[in-house]
Design an enzyme around this catalytic site. Structure first.
Site, PDB file in Angstrom:
ATOM      1  N   GLY A  10       0.833  -1.206   0.000  1.00 20.20           N
ATOM      2  CA  GLY A  10       0.000   0.000   0.000  1.00 20.20           C
ATOM      3  C   GLY A  10       0.867   1.255   0.000  1.00 20.20           C
ATOM      4  O   GLY A  10       2.102   1.182   0.042  1.00 20.20           O
ATOM      5  N   VAL A  12       1.299   3.534   2.352  1.00 18.45           N
ATOM      6  CA  VAL A  12       2.082   3.631   3.583  1.00 18.45           C
ATOM      7  C   VAL A  12       3.015   2.425   3.719  1.00 18.45           C
ATOM      8  O   VAL A  12       4.180   2.565   4.113  1.00 18.45           O
ATOM      9  CB  VAL A  12       1.135   3.770   4.807  1.00 18.45           C
ATOM     10  CG1 VAL A  12       1.913   3.751   6.115  1.00 18.45           C
ATOM     11  CG2 VAL A  12       0.320   5.059   4.698  1.00 18.45           C
ATOM     12  N   ASP A  39      -3.829 -12.956   4.379  1.00 15.84           N
ATOM     13  CA  ASP A  39      -5.062 -12.418   3.818  1.00 15.84           C
ATOM     14  C   ASP A  39      -5.993 -12.031   4.959  1.00 15.84           C
ATOM     15  O   ASP A  39      -6.461 -12.889   5.712  1.00 15.84           O
ATOM     16  CB  ASP A  39      -5.710 -13.475   2.907  1.00 15.84           C
ATOM     17  CG  ASP A  39      -6.989 -12.969   2.277  1.00 15.84           C
ATOM     18  OD1 ASP A  39      -7.418 -11.837   2.605  1.00 15.84           O
ATOM     19  OD2 ASP A  39      -7.584 -13.706   1.472  1.00 15.84           O
ATOM     20  N   THR A  65      -9.636   0.099   2.055  1.00 15.31           N
ATOM     21  CA  THR A  65      -9.644   1.568   1.976  1.00 15.31           C
ATOM     22  C   THR A  65     -10.597   2.122   0.895  1.00 15.31           C
ATOM     23  O   THR A  65     -10.595   3.329   0.651  1.00 15.31           O
ATOM     24  CB  THR A  65      -8.224   2.111   1.696  1.00 15.31           C
ATOM     25  OG1 THR A  65      -7.719   1.472   0.521  1.00 15.31           O
ATOM     26  CG2 THR A  65      -7.289   1.870   2.856  1.00 15.31           C
ATOM     27  N   TYR A 102      -3.027   1.764  11.935  1.00 18.93           N
ATOM     28  CA  TYR A 102      -3.406   3.081  11.404  1.00 18.93           C
ATOM     29  C   TYR A 102      -4.917   3.229  11.373  1.00 18.93           C
ATOM     30  O   TYR A 102      -5.634   2.276  11.066  1.00 18.93           O
ATOM     31  CB  TYR A 102      -2.818   3.278   9.999  1.00 18.93           C
ATOM     32  CG  TYR A 102      -1.316   3.192  10.029  1.00 18.93           C
ATOM     33  CD1 TYR A 102      -0.551   4.286  10.437  1.00 18.93           C
ATOM     34  CD2 TYR A 102      -0.663   1.993   9.733  1.00 18.93           C
ATOM     35  CE1 TYR A 102       0.831   4.197  10.530  1.00 18.93           C
ATOM     36  CE2 TYR A 102       0.725   1.890   9.816  1.00 18.93           C
ATOM     37  CZ  TYR A 102       1.450   2.997  10.223  1.00 18.93           C
ATOM     38  OH  TYR A 102       2.817   2.899  10.319  1.00 18.93           O
ATOM     39  N   THR A 104      -8.132   6.635  10.994  1.00 15.58           N
ATOM     40  CA  THR A 104      -8.519   7.693  10.065  1.00 15.58           C
ATOM     41  C   THR A 104      -9.333   8.818  10.698  1.00 15.58           C
ATOM     42  O   THR A 104     -10.017   8.604  11.706  1.00 15.58           O
ATOM     43  CB  THR A 104      -9.364   7.048   8.928  1.00 15.58           C
ATOM     44  OG1 THR A 104      -9.974   8.057   8.149  1.00 15.58           O
ATOM     45  CG2 THR A 104     -10.473   6.151   9.483  1.00 15.58           C
ATOM     46  N   TYR A 128     -16.888   2.601   6.105  1.00  4.97           N
ATOM     47  CA  TYR A 128     -15.423   2.568   6.250  1.00  4.97           C
ATOM     48  C   TYR A 128     -15.021   3.117   7.626  1.00  4.97           C
ATOM     49  O   TYR A 128     -14.283   2.480   8.372  1.00  4.97           O
ATOM     50  CB  TYR A 128     -14.783   3.379   5.119  1.00  4.97           C
ATOM     51  CG  TYR A 128     -13.318   3.682   5.318  1.00  4.97           C
ATOM     52  CD1 TYR A 128     -12.349   2.689   5.144  1.00  4.97           C
ATOM     53  CD2 TYR A 128     -12.893   4.970   5.680  1.00  4.97           C
ATOM     54  CE1 TYR A 128     -10.997   2.979   5.330  1.00  4.97           C
ATOM     55  CE2 TYR A 128     -11.548   5.258   5.858  1.00  4.97           C
ATOM     56  CZ  TYR A 128     -10.604   4.262   5.683  1.00  4.97           C
ATOM     57  OH  TYR A 128      -9.273   4.553   5.880  1.00  4.97           O
ATOM     58  N   TRP A 153      -6.162  12.013   4.573  1.00 12.37           N
ATOM     59  CA  TRP A 153      -5.920  12.416   3.188  1.00 12.37           C
ATOM     60  C   TRP A 153      -4.525  11.956   2.701  1.00 12.37           C
ATOM     61  O   TRP A 153      -3.693  12.768   2.277  1.00 12.37           O
ATOM     62  CB  TRP A 153      -6.046  13.928   3.049  1.00 12.37           C
ATOM     63  CG  TRP A 153      -7.409  14.482   3.374  1.00 12.37           C
ATOM     64  CD1 TRP A 153      -8.391  13.890   4.106  1.00 12.37           C
ATOM     65  CD2 TRP A 153      -7.932  15.759   2.968  1.00 12.37           C
ATOM     66  NE1 TRP A 153      -9.480  14.707   4.185  1.00 12.37           N
ATOM     67  CE2 TRP A 153      -9.238  15.859   3.509  1.00 12.37           C
ATOM     68  CE3 TRP A 153      -7.427  16.826   2.232  1.00 12.37           C
ATOM     69  CZ2 TRP A 153     -10.036  16.987   3.312  1.00 12.37           C
ATOM     70  CZ3 TRP A 153      -8.214  17.950   2.046  1.00 12.37           C
ATOM     71  CH2 TRP A 153      -9.503  18.020   2.569  1.00 12.37           C
TER      72      TRP A 153
HETATM   73  N1  LIG Z   1      -5.620   6.571   1.977  1.00 10.84           N
HETATM   74  C1  LIG Z   1      -6.077   7.512   2.798  1.00 10.84           C
HETATM   75  O1  LIG Z   1      -6.430   8.621   2.382  1.00 10.84           O
HETATM   76  C2  LIG Z   1      -6.147   7.256   4.294  1.00 10.84           C
HETATM   77  C3  LIG Z   1      -6.643   8.264   5.133  1.00 10.84           C
HETATM   78  C4  LIG Z   1      -6.683   8.041   6.505  1.00 10.84           C
HETATM   79  C5  LIG Z   1      -6.235   6.841   7.017  1.00 10.84           C
HETATM   80  N2  LIG Z   1      -5.768   5.870   6.189  1.00 10.84           N
HETATM   81  C6  LIG Z   1      -5.321   4.600   6.778  1.00 10.84           C
HETATM   82  O2  LIG Z   1      -3.924   4.490   6.564  1.00 10.84           O
HETATM   83  C7  LIG Z   1      -3.562   3.116   6.420  1.00 10.84           C
HETATM   84  C8  LIG Z   1      -2.747   2.911   5.156  1.00 10.84           C
HETATM   85  O3  LIG Z   1      -3.536   3.347   4.048  1.00 10.84           O
HETATM   86  P1  LIG Z   1      -2.981   3.363   2.546  1.00 10.84           P
HETATM   87  O4  LIG Z   1      -3.462   4.617   1.905  1.00 10.84           O
HETATM   88  O5  LIG Z   1      -1.522   3.029   2.539  1.00 10.84           O
HETATM   89  O6  LIG Z   1      -3.812   2.147   1.935  1.00 10.84           O
HETATM   90  P2  LIG Z   1      -3.695   1.495   0.486  1.00 10.84           P
HETATM   91  O7  LIG Z   1      -2.691   2.173  -0.345  1.00 10.84           O
HETATM   92  O8  LIG Z   1      -5.111   1.367  -0.018  1.00 10.84           O
HETATM   93  O9  LIG Z   1      -3.140   0.051   0.819  1.00 10.84           O
HETATM   94  C9  LIG Z   1      -3.887  -0.839   1.576  1.00 10.84           C
HETATM   95  C10 LIG Z   1      -3.188  -2.174   1.554  1.00 10.84           C
HETATM   96  O10 LIG Z   1      -4.041  -3.046   2.285  1.00 10.84           O
HETATM   97  C11 LIG Z   1      -3.859  -4.306   1.755  1.00 10.84           C
HETATM   98  N3  LIG Z   1      -5.082  -5.102   1.859  1.00 10.84           N
HETATM   99  C12 LIG Z   1      -6.320  -4.801   1.410  1.00 10.84           C
HETATM  100  N4  LIG Z   1      -7.123  -5.861   1.600  1.00 10.84           N
HETATM  101  C13 LIG Z   1      -6.345  -6.841   2.168  1.00 10.84           C
HETATM  102  C14 LIG Z   1      -6.596  -8.161   2.585  1.00 10.84           C
HETATM  103  N5  LIG Z   1      -7.787  -8.736   2.446  1.00 10.84           N
HETATM  104  N6  LIG Z   1      -5.567  -8.858   3.131  1.00 10.84           N
HETATM  105  C15 LIG Z   1      -4.346  -8.309   3.280  1.00 10.84           C
HETATM  106  N7  LIG Z   1      -4.045  -7.073   2.874  1.00 10.84           N
HETATM  107  C16 LIG Z   1      -5.051  -6.338   2.332  1.00 10.84           C
HETATM  108  C17 LIG Z   1      -3.541  -4.192   0.279  1.00 10.84           C
HETATM  109  O11 LIG Z   1      -2.567  -5.195   0.031  1.00 10.84           O
HETATM  110  P3  LIG Z   1      -2.174  -5.812  -1.432  1.00 10.84           P
HETATM  111  O12 LIG Z   1      -1.849  -4.621  -2.279  1.00 10.84           O
HETATM  112  O13 LIG Z   1      -0.995  -6.677  -1.138  1.00 10.84           O
HETATM  113  O14 LIG Z   1      -3.376  -6.561  -1.918  1.00 10.84           O
HETATM  114  C18 LIG Z   1      -3.010  -2.768   0.150  1.00 10.84           C
HETATM  115  O15 LIG Z   1      -1.680  -2.741  -0.241  1.00 10.84           O
HETATM  116  C19 LIG Z   1      -4.878   2.337   6.473  1.00 10.84           C
HETATM  117  O16 LIG Z   1      -5.097   1.872   7.770  1.00 10.84           O
HETATM  118  C20 LIG Z   1      -5.922   3.376   6.124  1.00 10.84           C
HETATM  119  O17 LIG Z   1      -7.197   3.049   6.674  1.00 10.84           O
HETATM  120  C21 LIG Z   1      -5.695   6.046   4.840  1.00 10.84           C
END
Ligand SMILES: NC(=O)c1ccc[n+]([C@@H]2O[C@H](COP(=O)([O-])OP(=O)(O)OC[C@H]3O[C@@H](n4cnc5c(N)ncnc54)[C@H](OP(=O)(O)O)[C@@H]3O)[C@@H](O)[C@H]2O)c1
Length: 308
Positions: A10, A12, A39, A65, A102, A104, A128, A153
């Site tokens: 992901g 992060v 998984d 996400t 993490y 949100t 979510y 964000w």
């Molecule tokens: N994006 C935002 O704007 C935002 C805002 C606030 C908080 N956050 C929080 O910050 C953290 C990191 O977010 P991010 O933006 O880095 O997320 P991201 O880019 O969407 O990446 C999420 C990762 O979760 C993994 N994932 C999803 N479903 C899965 C499953 N069933 N089993 C195992 N792995 C799974 C995926 O792995 P694979 O690629 O290997 O499938 C993906 O790489 C999360 O906790 C998110 O809730 C994000």
């Protein structure tokens, strides 16, 4: 120190692979790892992974996400965002590990204009946010040594995010419209990963054996903006660059959230008060614009293979 990193692919997770490397041996897993069950839709299988590896630290960057899709897949979102973190927390507790998780700004309802503190009551507006809140509660209840970092964000070098969408739309369309009544702070995945490493260094070195610094912390870049002003900043920064690509966009207009209906409701006020993390861990969080500018400048560099 052995660190188990989940969600390595992901935004992060990618940056954590870099920032955690100097702290010890990192076992980094994506959702389809062939060596260890990873998984999150099969939460119980994660226990086996933790028990086999017995890490001192678990960092969970995996999450469901897809905010709008979660409205029609609540059970899937709940398994990944709440049940699986609960299993990880229980497994971390039984091997005495620290768990970084993490969360949100979407745990809040977005009312008012004041920045949310860690002691404000959450009241999520969408599935979510609700499942992320349940994940926080699972982690807090099952693992004493937890650090829950609520951020907002998120953008990064890798993966889909708002900056990429703005640049794609600006290349395709002459007129763009963005919501201007949702306020928050764009936060770089690199900043989140660097702060995570700093926190882990602090909790595993000086306070080894205690859970005193455990808790929820707000982690976001300084300052605030809205999606319309953020898009304008991205386009201005790109256009001012000598290597700016051709962009068709001529007009950028602000719109209210009501004019852009989505499956999931979003909070209007996503400001996070970050004083607790800054004071507790002696940190200074940079302004959101600095990180966005740096990422854009990196993307606009010509690809160069250095040679001596
Ligand atoms: N994006 C935002 O704007 C935002 C805002 C606030 C908080 N956050 C929080 O910050 C953290 C990191 O977010 P991010 O933006 O880095 O997320 P991201 O880019 O969407 O990446 C999420 C990762 O979760 C993994 N994932 C999803 N479903 C899965 C499953 N069933 N089993 C195992 N792995 C799974 C995926 O792995 P694979 O690629 O290997 O499938 C993906 O790489 C999360 O906790 C998110 O809730 C994000």
């Amino acid at each position: 120190m052995k660190i188990l990193l989940l969600g390595k692919n992901g935004q992060v997770g990618r940056e954590l692979q870099r920032s955690l490397a100097p702290l010890g041996t990192v076992v980094a897993l994506g959702s389809k790892d062939e060596r260890w069950p990873s998984d999150f839709t099969q939460p119980q299988s994660l226990r086996q992974t933790v028990e086999a590896l017995r890490p001192q630290v678990i960092v969970n960057a995996a999450a469901y996400t897809a905010v709008d899709r979660a409205e029609s897949e609540p059970e899937q979102a709940r398994r990944v965002n709440a049940t699986a973190p609960g299993v990880l927390a229980e497994a971390a507790e039984s091997c005495g590990a620290w768990l970084v998780h993490y969360s949100t700004d979407y745990v809040f309802d977005g009312s008012g204009t004041r920045a949310w503190t860690e002691s404000d009551a959450p009241a999520p507006l969408n599935v979510y946010g609700q499942t992320k809140l349940e994940g926080e509660q699972q982690v807090q209840a099952r693992c004493r040594r937890h650090l829950i970092l609520r951020t907002s964000w998120v953008y990064g070098r890798h993966g889909g995010n708002f900056i990429r969408s703005v640049l794609r739309l600006a290349a395709e369309r002459e007129e763009l419209r963005f919501v201007s009544d949702q306020i928050g702070a764009p936060t770089g995945a690199d900043l989140i990963a660097d702060v995570t490493a700093h926190l882990l260094r602090s909790v595993t070195r000086s306070e080894i054996g205690t859970s005193e610094p455990a808790g929820i912390y707000h982690l976001a870049a300084a300052g605030e903006t809205n999606w319309y002003a953020y898009a304008a900043y991205i386009l201005e920064t790109v256009r001012a660059h000598p290597r700016a690509p051709a962009l068709r966009a001529r007009r950028l207009d602000p719109i209210p959230s009501q004019a852009y209906p989505t499956a999931a409701r979003r909070p209007l006020n996503s400001r996070l008060d970050t004083r607790k993390i800054q004071q507790r861990f002696d940190l200074a969080l940079p302004d959101w614009g600095e990180g966005v500018r740096r990422l854009l400048e990196d993307w606009l560099q010509p690809p160069v293979i250095p040679h001596s």
